[in-house]
Scaffold this motif. Structure first.
Motif, PDB file in Angstrom:
ATOM      1  N   HIS A  95     -24.966 -26.763 -41.924  1.00  0.00           N
ATOM      2  CA  HIS A  95     -23.961 -24.705 -41.756  1.00  0.00           C
ATOM      3  C   HIS A  95     -23.172 -24.305 -40.359  1.00  0.00           C
ATOM      4  CE1 HIS A  95     -26.985 -24.686 -45.103  1.00  0.00           C
ATOM      5  NE2 HIS A  95     -26.116 -23.831 -45.184  1.00  0.00           N
ATOM      6  N   LEU A  96     -22.628 -25.643 -39.725  1.00  0.00           N
ATOM      7  CA  LEU A  96     -22.386 -25.288 -38.392  1.00  0.00           C
ATOM      8  C   LEU A  96     -21.105 -26.460 -38.839  1.00  0.00           C
ATOM      9  CD1 LEU A  96     -24.450 -25.401 -35.923  1.00  0.00           C
ATOM     10  CD2 LEU A  96     -23.119 -23.442 -36.908  1.00  0.00           C
ATOM     11  N   THR A  97     -19.784 -25.952 -38.345  1.00  0.00           N
ATOM     12  CA  THR A  97     -18.797 -26.412 -38.370  1.00  0.00           C
ATOM     13  C   THR A  97     -18.565 -28.189 -37.314  1.00  0.00           C
ATOM     14  OG1 THR A  97     -17.407 -25.870 -36.644  1.00  0.00           O
ATOM     15  CG2 THR A  97     -16.877 -25.114 -38.148  1.00  0.00           C
ATOM     16  N   GLU A 100     -18.917 -26.826 -34.128  1.00  0.00           N
ATOM     17  CA  GLU A 100     -19.869 -26.797 -33.220  1.00  0.00           C
ATOM     18  C   GLU A 100     -21.044 -27.266 -33.561  1.00  0.00           C
ATOM     19  OE1 GLU A 100     -19.712 -22.213 -34.972  1.00  0.00           O
ATOM     20  OE2 GLU A 100     -20.262 -23.808 -36.016  1.00  0.00           O
ATOM     21  N   LEU A 103     -20.473 -29.139 -29.485  1.00  0.00           N
ATOM     22  CA  LEU A 103     -20.932 -28.327 -29.366  1.00  0.00           C
ATOM     23  C   LEU A 103     -22.477 -28.561 -28.500  1.00  0.00           C
ATOM     24  CD1 LEU A 103     -18.782 -25.002 -30.349  1.00  0.00           C
ATOM     25  CD2 LEU A 103     -19.085 -26.957 -28.310  1.00  0.00           C
ATOM     26  N   ASN A 121     -16.597 -18.239 -28.557  1.00  0.00           N
ATOM     27  CA  ASN A 121     -15.489 -18.691 -29.964  1.00  0.00           C
ATOM     28  C   ASN A 121     -15.135 -17.707 -29.165  1.00  0.00           C
ATOM     29  OD1 ASN A 121     -14.349 -19.358 -31.610  1.00  0.00           O
ATOM     30  ND2 ASN A 121     -16.715 -19.305 -33.118  1.00  0.00           N
ATOM     31  N   ASP A 146     -12.557 -27.660 -37.744  1.00  0.00           N
ATOM     32  CA  ASP A 146     -13.248 -26.583 -38.190  1.00  0.00           C
ATOM     33  C   ASP A 146     -13.763 -26.145 -39.864  1.00  0.00           C
ATOM     34  OD1 ASP A 146     -12.261 -25.186 -36.040  1.00  0.00           O
ATOM     35  OD2 ASP A 146     -10.397 -25.081 -36.617  1.00  0.00           O
ATOM     36  N   MET A 148     -16.501 -27.490 -42.415  1.00  0.00           N
ATOM     37  CA  MET A 148     -17.834 -26.935 -42.392  1.00  0.00           C
ATOM     38  C   MET A 148     -18.357 -29.071 -42.437  1.00  0.00           C
ATOM     39  SD  MET A 148     -19.863 -24.724 -42.118  1.00  0.00           S
ATOM     40  CE  MET A 148     -18.876 -22.923 -41.038  1.00  0.00           C
TER      41      MET A 148
ATOM     42  N   ARG B 141     -21.451 -16.305 -31.464  1.00  0.00           N
ATOM     43  CA  ARG B 141     -20.620 -16.232 -30.215  1.00  0.00           C
ATOM     44  C   ARG B 141     -20.981 -17.139 -29.669  1.00  0.00           C
ATOM     45  NH1 ARG B 141     -15.138 -15.356 -32.513  1.00  0.00           N
ATOM     46  NH2 ARG B 141     -15.627 -14.446 -34.370  1.00  0.00           N
ATOM     47  N   THR B 142     -22.382 -17.319 -29.109  1.00  0.00           N
ATOM     48  CA  THR B 142     -22.273 -18.368 -28.060  1.00  0.00           C
ATOM     49  C   THR B 142     -23.571 -19.241 -28.349  1.00  0.00           C
ATOM     50  OG1 THR B 142     -24.376 -16.957 -28.030  1.00  0.00           O
ATOM     51  CG2 THR B 142     -22.446 -16.216 -27.279  1.00  0.00           C
ATOM     52  N   ARG B 143     -23.935 -19.926 -27.656  1.00  0.00           N
ATOM     53  CA  ARG B 143     -25.242 -21.266 -27.616  1.00  0.00           C
ATOM     54  C   ARG B 143     -25.932 -21.045 -27.887  1.00  0.00           C
ATOM     55  NH1 ARG B 143     -23.286 -25.927 -26.111  1.00  0.00           N
ATOM     56  NH2 ARG B 143     -22.144 -26.368 -24.912  1.00  0.00           N
ATOM     57  N   LEU B 146     -25.140 -20.076 -31.978  1.00  0.00           N
ATOM     58  CA  LEU B 146     -25.271 -22.333 -32.213  1.00  0.00           C
ATOM     59  C   LEU B 146     -26.574 -22.468 -32.710  1.00  0.00           C
ATOM     60  CD1 LEU B 146     -23.009 -23.543 -32.522  1.00  0.00           C
ATOM     61  CD2 LEU B 146     -23.331 -24.809 -30.014  1.00  0.00           C
ATOM     62  N   THR B 149     -29.248 -21.276 -35.101  1.00  0.00           N
ATOM     63  CA  THR B 149     -28.720 -22.095 -37.034  1.00  0.00           C
ATOM     64  C   THR B 149     -28.719 -23.430 -36.742  1.00  0.00           C
ATOM     65  OG1 THR B 149     -26.796 -21.247 -36.899  1.00  0.00           O
ATOM     66  CG2 THR B 149     -27.089 -22.766 -37.962  1.00  0.00           C
ATOM     67  N   GLN B 153     -31.790 -25.620 -39.642  1.00  0.00           N
ATOM     68  CA  GLN B 153     -31.495 -26.260 -40.409  1.00  0.00           C
ATOM     69  C   GLN B 153     -32.390 -27.565 -39.556  1.00  0.00           C
ATOM     70  OE1 GLN B 153     -28.120 -27.117 -41.685  1.00  0.00           O
ATOM     71  NE2 GLN B 153     -28.958 -25.060 -42.477  1.00  0.00           N
ATOM     72  N   ARG B 217     -26.003 -16.492 -42.479  1.00  0.00           N
ATOM     73  CA  ARG B 217     -25.811 -16.670 -41.632  1.00  0.00           C
ATOM     74  C   ARG B 217     -24.219 -16.085 -40.841  1.00  0.00           C
ATOM     75  NH1 ARG B 217     -28.461 -20.958 -42.133  1.00  0.00           N
ATOM     76  NH2 ARG B 217     -29.045 -21.534 -43.608  1.00  0.00           N
ATOM     77  N   ARG B 283     -20.270 -18.130 -44.411  1.00  0.00           N
ATOM     78  CA  ARG B 283     -19.466 -17.776 -43.254  1.00  0.00           C
ATOM     79  C   ARG B 283     -17.644 -18.162 -44.120  1.00  0.00           C
ATOM     80  NH1 ARG B 283     -20.775 -21.992 -38.571  1.00  0.00           N
ATOM     81  NH2 ARG B 283     -18.877 -21.170 -38.158  1.00  0.00           N
ATOM     82  N   ARG B 287     -14.268 -15.232 -43.281  1.00  0.00           N
ATOM     83  CA  ARG B 287     -12.988 -16.357 -43.092  1.00  0.00           C
ATOM     84  C   ARG B 287     -12.687 -15.413 -44.182  1.00  0.00           C
ATOM     85  NH1 ARG B 287     -14.260 -22.390 -42.319  1.00  0.00           N
ATOM     86  NH2 ARG B 287     -14.774 -22.306 -39.938  1.00  0.00           N
TER      87      ARG B 287
END
Lengths: 262, 310
Positions: A95-97, A100, A103, A121, A146, A148, B141-143, B146, B149, B153, B217, B283, B287
């Motif tokens: 579920h992350l790009t 990410e 990262l 971001n 970018d 998924m 929008r930070t670690r 991140l 999430t 998972q 999410r 997500r 967008r």
């Protein structure tokens, strides 16, 4: 070769229920080299990786990374000793790009609370994203940044998995079947890429079934069977080792079949 | 705006703040079924301090939220050892304990309820909601976001990469409780009267549903979920009058048609969850929504500039 090995496994053992998966296993991984860990299915190769990375505790024995005993270091702390790994079944965060996920590889270098709350971001550019994007570019994946990650093709996911581990800037990298499922072109690219990693001073341990791949890539091979080491040496030495041929082929001798064992 | 509309917006604003209280632990893979308990603590603590210490309510709501966060921090260590359904049950029990405890405290009126002197209107509550959204949007929008999430998972993988999984889960749980407490305090100062039974398990379940239906999410998920749960029952309220031709056919033994709105609402939620188990705002949807807003803004700008031409 340096006196202190990158990884020293000293008489370790592990059982699951009544099954001894690893039994009195010892071997060392020389610093800066590419070592292969091979053996028939169920020999305990992935278990060795899980023990080294701390996913399972040891029954007995000890493990040292660059001379530091990490036997009692928790799985979350071992990365601080310069250890990173990839997984046989790719473990990306679906579920992350792609970016990410990469990262996440930098986490260990990002530091404490400040790193945690640093805006990744919010502004157009920052050093972490720039670095991750550059790493994607290096392996030709800039177009996928970018997307998924769960939607991407297998070969692409495999590369992202590897890049993520690299961005932890490890000294020792454990790769569990990095070439599995790749086509011949991708496999060649991977070989070149892994050789590049060694040039940057990263010690590699590779679990792989593709003997061709190992013959080209690795200078040091450790062979496991039933959780114990049955041979160790150069690919050439191991190939001609009686116990190894027996483990792979039974008592029949068949050079052709062994060199293509998969 | 009629006072009915203002009232709805206030309820929506409060619901959004509380929804983030459930969203943060869910983002880290934990179900907190004790949200109503943390709300109650925030509500009563803020009300008591405001009534007795003479502090302005804009300060006391944060004291109330702080109390809720503190309780979460204290119980997080034992409670977050449990997982999945056991964690849900443990947090459920915690919520019941808080409500039962308040029921026995005469100092805050026990079962009779407690009057709250200071009143908040939309003008005070809406900015607090916007600030809450901004904080969560930033964290996403930070670690921190991140890593949450990643933990939800694949906890093992996150841990192997050096993510402090336990600490982050405790932080998400505590911050969530803080927002729940804040929402509870806003509730107290809007209604000016609170009772222990206002903060029951049904409320906790609704708040979880806000997040699950809205999407777990995206920072927009809890907003969309809270909006649906706030507005849909209101839309259904007059349905029997609008569609009297249909509702007059309902046989008498089924009772009042309007009383069925909650059943219809519940059935719709089930349908929603079947059609879109990942929640409304994924997500990708976020967008797309951002692109759509940008497109509308461009269109609007274009229309205006062309309209201004002589």
């Amino acid at each position: 070769m340096s006196a202190v090995p990158a990884l020293k496994i000293d008489n370790i053992g592990k059982h699951f229920g009544g099954v001894k998966v690893i039994d009195q296993l010892s071997f060392s991984v020389p610093l800066g080299a590419r070592t292969a860990l091979i053996g028939p299915n169920g020999a305990g190769k992935t278990t060795v990786f899980n023990l080294v990375s701390g996913v399972y505790p040891l029954d007995y024995g000890s493990i040292a990374l660059n001379g530091a005993d990490v036997t009692h270091v928790s799985q979350g702390e071992r990365i601080k000793f310069g250890l990173a790994r990839s997984f046989q079944n790719i473990r990306l965060i679906a579920h992350l790009t792609a970016l990410e996920n990469i990262l996440l590889g930098q986490q260990i270098r990002a530091g404490g609370l400040r790193g945690l709350l640093y805006p990744l971001n919010v502004f157009r550019r920052n050093k972490w994203r720039d670095e991750a994007r550059a790493a994607l570019c290096d392996v030709g994946l800039e177009a996928y940044g970018d997307d998924m990650v769960g939607d991407l093709p297998y070969g692409v996911q495999k590369r992202i998995d590897l890049v993520r581990a690299e961005l932890a800037r490890p000294k020792l990298l454990l790769l569990d079947e990095p070439a599995a499922g790749l086509n011949p072109t991708e496999t060649e690219e991977l070989q070149a890429h892994l050789e590049g990693l060694t040039e940057r001073g990263i010690t590699l341990v590779v679990v792989e079934h593709d003997m061709q791949f190992i013959n080209v890539l690795c200078e040091h091979v450790v062979v496991l069977n039933f959780g114990s080491k049955i041979a160790e040496g150069t690919p050439e030495e191991v190939r001609n080792h009686g116990a190894v041929r027996e483990a792979y082929l039974g008592r029949e001798e068949d050079e052709e079949a062994f060199s293509h064992a998969s | 705006m009629t006072s009915y509309q203002t009232g709805l917006l206030v309820i929506l604003s409060i619901n959004i703040v509380i929804a983030y209280g459930a969203y943060l632990p869910i983002a880290a893979g934990q179900m907190n079924l004790g949200i109503a308990g943390f709300m109650a603590l925030g509500a009563y603590a803020s009300a008591y301090v405001a009534n007795n210490a003479g502090l302005p309510p804009i300060v006391t709501i944060f004291i109330g939220a702080g109390f809720a966060g503190l309780l979460a921090l204290i119980v997080a260590v034992p409670i977050l050892r449990t997982r999945g359904i056991y964690l849900a049950l443990a947090t459920f029990a915690l919520g019941q304990i808080v409500a039962a405890a308040i029921l026995n405290v005469e100092l805050v009126g026990a079962a009779e309820g407690y009057s709250v002197l200071d009143h908040f209107g939309l003008a005070t509550i809406a900015p607090i909601t916007i600030a809450t959204i901004a904080v969560v949007a930033y964290l996403n929008r930070t670690r921190f976001g991140l890593n949450l999430t990643a933990i939800s998972q694949d906890e093992l993988l996150a841990n192997l990469f050096g993510v402090r999984t336990r600490r982050l889960q405790i932080a998400a749980f505590t911050l969530g409780a803080f927002f729940a407490g804040l929402g509870g305090a806003l509730h107290a100062h809007y209604y000016n009267y609170i009772r222990p039974q206002d903060f029951n398990i049904l409320l906790s379940i609704y708040i979880i549903l806000f997040v699950l239906l809205g999407g777990t999410r995206s920072v927009l998920g809890p907003i969309v979920g809270a909006a649906i749960f706030t507005f849909l029952p209101e839309i259904f309220r007059d349905l029997d009058k609008k569609f009297s031709a249909f509702f007059d056919q309902v046989p008498d033994w089924l009772g009042q048609a309007s009383a069925w709105r909650f059943a219809i609402f519940a059935a719709l939620i089930i349908v929603f969850m079947m059609l879109r188990p990942q929640g409304i705002m994924t997500r990708g949807a976020t967008r797309a929504a951002a692109r759509w807003v940008a497109w509308c803004v461009r269109r609007l700008g274009f229309a205006r500039s062309s309209g201004a031409r002589p």
